[in-house]
Design a protein around this motif. Structure first.
Motif, short mmCIF file in Angstrom:
data_model
loop_
_atom_site.label_atom_id
_atom_site.label_comp_id
_atom_site.label_asym_id
_atom_site.label_seq_id
_atom_site.Cartn_x
_atom_site.Cartn_y
_atom_site.Cartn_z
N ASP A 21 0.83 -1.21 0.00
CA ASP A 21 0.00 0.00 0.00
C ASP A 21 0.86 1.25 0.00
O ASP A 21 0.56 2.23 -0.69
N ARG A 22 1.92 1.23 0.77
CA ARG A 22 2.77 2.42 0.83
C ARG A 22 3.50 2.66 -0.49
O ARG A 22 3.95 3.77 -0.76
N GLU A 46 10.72 -0.74 -11.17
CA GLU A 46 11.40 -0.17 -10.00
C GLU A 46 10.57 -0.32 -8.73
O GLU A 46 11.11 -0.50 -7.64
N GLN B 259 18.65 11.59 11.63
CA GLN B 259 17.79 10.55 11.08
C GLN B 259 16.83 10.06 12.15
O GLN B 259 17.20 9.96 13.32
N MET B 270 8.57 1.41 8.29
CA MET B 270 8.35 2.86 8.22
C MET B 270 9.29 3.49 7.19
O MET B 270 9.53 4.70 7.21
N GLU B 271 9.86 2.68 6.34
CA GLU B 271 10.80 3.19 5.34
C GLU B 271 10.41 2.66 3.97
O GLU B 271 9.55 1.79 3.83
N ILE B 272 11.07 3.21 2.95
CA ILE B 272 10.84 2.74 1.59
C ILE B 272 12.19 2.46 0.93
O ILE B 272 12.72 3.29 0.18
N ARG C 49 10.23 14.22 8.26
CA ARG C 49 10.90 12.94 8.12
C ARG C 49 10.66 12.38 6.72
O ARG C 49 9.54 12.17 6.32
N PRO C 51 10.21 9.68 4.05
CA PRO C 51 9.79 8.29 4.17
C PRO C 51 10.80 7.29 3.62
O PRO C 51 10.65 6.09 3.85
N HIS C 52 11.83 7.73 2.93
CA HIS C 52 12.83 6.80 2.37
C HIS C 52 13.62 6.14 3.49
O HIS C 52 13.50 4.94 3.72
N ARG C 53 14.43 6.96 4.21
CA ARG C 53 15.22 6.38 5.30
C ARG C 53 15.23 7.27 6.53
O ARG C 53 16.17 7.21 7.32
N TRP C 74 15.35 12.78 -2.61
CA TRP C 74 13.94 12.50 -2.91
C TRP C 74 13.20 13.84 -2.86
O TRP C 74 13.37 14.62 -1.91
N ARG C 84 10.13 12.72 -7.46
CA ARG C 84 11.32 12.20 -8.10
C ARG C 84 12.19 11.45 -7.11
O ARG C 84 12.32 11.87 -5.95
N ILE C 85 12.75 10.31 -7.56
CA ILE C 85 13.72 9.57 -6.76
C ILE C 85 14.99 9.53 -7.59
O ILE C 85 15.09 8.75 -8.54
N LEU C 91 11.77 6.13 -12.93
CA LEU C 91 10.51 5.85 -12.24
C LEU C 91 9.71 7.12 -12.01
O LEU C 91 10.23 8.11 -11.51
N PRO C 94 4.73 6.69 -7.56
CA PRO C 94 3.28 6.68 -7.40
C PRO C 94 2.86 7.68 -6.34
O PRO C 94 3.65 8.03 -5.46
N ALA C 96 1.17 7.21 -3.87
CA ALA C 96 1.20 6.63 -2.53
C ALA C 96 2.47 7.01 -1.77
O ALA C 96 2.46 7.05 -0.54
N ILE C 97 3.54 7.27 -2.50
CA ILE C 97 4.79 7.65 -1.83
C ILE C 97 4.73 9.15 -1.55
O ILE C 97 4.79 9.97 -2.46
#
Lengths: 77, 301, 217
Positions: A21-22, A46, B259, B270-272, C49, C51-53, C74, C84-85, C91, C94, C96-97
């Motif tokens: 979902d995320r 990707e 971080q 909680m990350e991508i 924050r 959402p990547h890391r 990001w 953009r990533i 890519l 979406p 959702a990110i």
């Protein structure tokens, strides 16, 4: 996507759903047992990479050994 | 966590408890605790995973490490650093064969304290996608931001994390490089808080320059980082080599101290993470498998 | 205590303190946010924050209408969606990110950020103009005592010091501190503005010493 490992924890399927979902990925669980989970995913390469990379770790109580991918047969209308 | 976690605040006031600590796996490992070149009689007062230790040397230069209650801890000298352990390591310190090659220059970069998990410090060292943004115009630059596929695995024979065929375009890859090149890298994690980076060596294209990060865990959110290098470079002054590496690391520190969460998540809920993060994921899998969890967060919050 | 539960506005900064193309951290009741103004002047507020890391977005940079994370670049639009990533330029991320964003208003020279869904607009500041912000190592109660007046539901405290009307907007900060935005009567001349600044600094000192905090640390 075929996930193999020690996957018996009840937390994994909801975790997979949340992660998909995320990522905005549509996913279907076509098989799930303690050692193998099969997912059908539809989306850009990707994004599926991102799903695979996330699932390689998964929640703390699951151990993923390997993940394999195969393209699904293309649906014709 | 409040802002300044000083060494004082990080360390317990009493001796460590006698029951089996929750981080036994990491207790029985070797960690860097000082530089051989800086050993003296009065000693360096520091810590390992919350326990105060003192690192000193006698007049002959033999190192001595004592822990809480004055107990003598295991000690070794390797790669210009003094190493010690709170437990009983079953293995020797990892080997770096390239360090034995004649003609190598060894660079002790010196310690940098970072308010972050020791595991976060290693994870950042393994990452290349940040080069154009954190080390702009030095290790990478826009628009050359794409990270091409590479291989990352846990090698069963040596039980280490290895990433190979890592490539990145760099405008100025090192002090001895002139002009931009596509640098090739290999990354290796032989111990929970140590990493070895092998990168293209411009003066000797068939060899690798070796850059390491040895991380001393002071507390779960505080560490002393000891970068070290073994290079083929006969031109650049030692001062310039040290300054270059310090500059790079101070840029990383500003990331590491901001971080969230401060501990390294072993659950990426909680990350991508993306394909570019493959080495970080391999590292976290390896930590998880070994129960190396000091400085880690087990459940994503 | 606030009685409505639908949401409320927090005064986070003076509009003049957020130039176009910049991002700053700002404090809300629930935590820190990344407050930024795009090149065309539009303000946005997102969770602090990536959402990547998990890198703090308030350490990032603004280019055009986009806020980028300083770690891996990001990039996010004002609505919070990832645009953009850089590691994967092929890519299109979406929808959702994304990062969570908060409603923002820039009125009366003050930037207000919403927690939840406020019932109405931020308060009208009635003939007052922002002067500056400062932080006191004292809580609202100590400041109210020193000022001889209470702050209302919106954190607004109106008082008169040495014959000069002052409006203070208070925003609670961690560890018992308070961010104070100082407003003076519109049309005040330079001398009046300086006097106001000094009055509030005196007020702060009074509140801090009464709290047995602040002053010499």
């Amino acid at each position: 996507m075929t996930i193999l490992g020690d996957l018996g924890a009840a937390s994994f399927l909801p975790w997979i759903r949340r992660h998909a979902d995320r990522l905005g990925l549509a996913q279907t669980v076509s098989h799930a047992d303690d050692e193998r989970i099969e997912l059908e995913l539809d989306g850009p390469e990707e994004l599926i990479d991102m799903m695979e990379v996330g699932c390689l770790l998964g929640p703390i109580d699951v151990w993923v050994e390997t993940i394999g991918r195969e393209p699904l047969a293309v649906q014709t209308s | 966590m409040t802002a300044q976690t000083t060494l004082q605040q990080a360390m317990p006031h009493q001796a460590p408890p006698h029951q089996a600590p929750p981080h036994q796996a990491m207790i029985d490992e070797w960690y860097p605790v000082g530089l051989v070149s800086q050993l003296d009689r009065s000693g360096r007062h520091t810590a390992l995973m919350g326990e105060p230790i003192v690192v000193s040397g006698d007049d002959a230069g033999n190192p001595l490490v004592t822990g809480g209650n004055g107990r003598i801890l295991p000690v070794k000298v390797r790669y210009g650093h003094v190493w010690s352990s709170l437990g009983t390591p079953t293995k020797d310190i990892f080997s770096i064969p390239e360090a034995d090659q004649p003609g190598r220059r060894f660079v002790d970069v010196g310690v940098v304290r970072v308010r972050c998990s020791p595991l976060r410090a290693v994870e950042n060292f393994l990452d290349i996608a940040h080069f154009p943004f954190v080390h702009t115009d030095v290790l990478g630059a826009e628009p050359h931001t794409e990270v091409q596929n590479y291989t990352a695995e846990i090698r069963a024979d040596v039980d280490e994390v290895w990433a190979t065929q890592v490539k990145f375009y760099q405008p100025q890859a090192s002090k001895s490089a002139s002009g931009g090149i596509t640098t090739e890298y290999m990354y290796r994690v032989p111990a929970p808080t140590c990493s070895v980076l092998y990168k293209t060596c411009p003066p000797r294209p068939s060899e690798w320059d070796v850059i390491t990060l040895f991380v001393q865990p002071l507390a779960e959110d505080l560490c002393d980082v000891w970068p070290w290098m073994a290079l083929f470079d006969d031109e650049t002054s030692m001062t310039d080599l040290i300054h270059f590496q310090q500059m790079i690391f101070l840029q990383d520190r500003s990331i590491l101290e901001n971080q969230i969460p401060r501990l390294l998540p072993l659950d990426p809920g909680m990350e991508i993470p993306t394909r570019a993060d493959l080495t970080s994921i391999a590292y976290r899998r390896w930590l998880k498998r070994h129960d190396y969890t000091y400085g880690a967060q087990l459940v994503a919050r | 205590m606030r009685s409505d539960t639908t949401g409320f506005w927090t005064p986070v900064a003076l509009s003049a303190d957020l130039p176009a193309g910049t991002v700053i951290p700002a404090r809300m009741a629930a935590g820190t946010i990344a407050l930024w103004r795009s090149q065309t002047g539009h303000i946005a507020a997102s969770a602090d924050r990536c959402p990547h890391r998990g890198m703090s977005l308030s350490h990032g940079f603004v280019r055009g209408e986009v806020l980028s994370c300083i770690y891996h670049g990001w990039s996010y639009g004002r609505a919070g969606n990832c645009l953009r990533i850089p590691a994967h330029p092929g890519l299109t991320p979406p929808d959702a990110i994304r990062v969570v964003t908060h409603d923002v208003r820039d009125t009366g020279g003050i930037v207000w950020v919403a927690s939840g869904i406020p019932a109405g607009d931020p308060p009208d500041l009635d003939g007052f103009t922002p002067l500056r912000s400062l932080t006191a190592d004292a809580d609202r109660a100590a400041l109210a005592l020193a000022a001889g007046a209470q702050a209302d539901e919106d954190g607004r405290l109106v008082t008169n010091i040495a014959g000069q009307d002052l409006c203070l907007l208070l925003a609670d900060q961690p560890e018992g501190r308070t961010l104070i935005h100082v407003l003076v009567r519109s049309g005040s001349d330079a001398a009046a503005r300086i006097a106001a600044s000094r009055s509030v600094e005196r007020l702060r000192r009074m509140a801090e010493s009464a709290s047995h905090k602040g002053g010499v640390q």
